[in-house]
Design a protein around this motif. Structure first.
Motif, PDB file in Angstrom:
ATOM      1  N   SER A 149      -9.121  -6.280  -2.524  1.00 12.61           N
ATOM      2  CA  SER A 149      -8.632  -4.905  -2.409  1.00 12.61           C
ATOM      3  C   SER A 149      -9.795  -3.923  -2.365  1.00 12.61           C
ATOM      4  O   SER A 149     -10.845  -4.152  -2.962  1.00 12.61           O
ATOM      5  N   ARG A 200      -8.703  -4.543  -8.051  1.00 10.80           N
ATOM      6  CA  ARG A 200      -9.433  -5.825  -7.987  1.00 10.80           C
ATOM      7  C   ARG A 200      -9.666  -6.383  -9.387  1.00 10.80           C
ATOM      8  O   ARG A 200      -9.460  -7.575  -9.639  1.00 10.80           O
ATOM      9  N   LEU A 234      -5.319  -9.901  -3.681  1.00 16.77           N
ATOM     10  CA  LEU A 234      -5.710  -8.581  -4.193  1.00 16.77           C
ATOM     11  C   LEU A 234      -7.172  -8.541  -4.649  1.00 16.77           C
ATOM     12  O   LEU A 234      -7.723  -7.466  -4.859  1.00 16.77           O
ATOM     13  N   GLU A 257       0.814  -1.217   0.000  1.00 16.53           N
ATOM     14  CA  GLU A 257       0.000   0.000   0.000  1.00 16.53           C
ATOM     15  C   GLU A 257       0.844   1.262   0.000  1.00 16.53           C
ATOM     16  O   GLU A 257       0.457   2.274  -0.578  1.00 16.53           O
ATOM     17  N   ARG A 317       0.962   0.651  -7.770  1.00 14.20           N
ATOM     18  CA  ARG A 317       0.386  -0.678  -7.539  1.00 14.20           C
ATOM     19  C   ARG A 317      -0.402  -1.131  -8.768  1.00 14.20           C
ATOM     20  O   ARG A 317      -0.316  -2.283  -9.186  1.00 14.20           O
TER      21      ARG A 317
END
Length: 128
Positions: free
Chosen positions: A100, A106, A97, A47, A54
Motif C-alpha cells: 500500500s 502497510r 496491503l 480505496e 480502511r
C-alpha cells in the motif's frame, strides 16, 4: 456483510459519542459472523472507502485475529473460527496491503500478517 461492516466502521469514527459507542457494540456483534474477517479485509482493500475507514478495518482485523483466528490464542474468545477457505482469502488480501502507498496501512497490515503467521505457519500457511 461488507456494506454493514463499512457503515459500522464509519460510525465508529464518528465524533458523536452515542454513534461511536453504538457502532463499537455493533462491531462486537458482527465479530460473531464467520465472514467478518473477510469483510474487514475487503474494506481495507477498497480505496473508495477512504483511508480512515480502511485503517479502522485493518486495526479491527488485527484485534479479531487475536480473539477469533485460532483457539490457541491467549486472547481467544468463544465464537466461530473462520474456515480455511476464508482464512486463505483474508491472508491473500492482507498480504497485498503490504505494498500500500500509505505507511500506516502497510504497518498495520504487517502486524496482521505477523498475527496470522503466528497461528497458521507452517501447517496452514506453508507458502508464507
Amino acid at each position: 456483510m461488507e456494506h454493514r461492516v463499512f457503515e459500522t466502521l464509519q460510525g465508529s469514527l464518528s465524533p458523536e459519542a452515542n454513534t461511536r459507542m453504538g457502532s463499537e457494540l455493533n462491531l462486537k456483534q458482527l465479530e460473531l459472523d464467520s465472514t467478518f474477517s473477510l469483510a474487514l479485509s475487503n474494506v481495507a482493500l477498497t480505496e473508495e472507502a477512504g483511508l480512515p475507514v480502511r485503517q479502522a478495518a485493518i486495526v479491527q482485523l488485527r484485534g479479531y485475529i487475536g480473539r477469533h483466528w485460532s483457539i490457541a490464542s491467549a486472547k481467544y474468545e468463544p465464537g466461530p473460527i473462520p474456515d480455511q477457505e476464508i482464512k486463505s482469502q483474508v491472508r491473500e488480501r492482507v498480504f497485498s496491503l503490504l505494498s500500500s502507498g500509505d505507511g500506516k496501512l502497510r504497518a498495520a497490515a504487517a502486524a496482521v500478517v505477523a498475527g496470522m503467521a503466528r497461528y497458521d505457519w507452517p501447517d496452514e500457511w506453508p507458502q508464507l
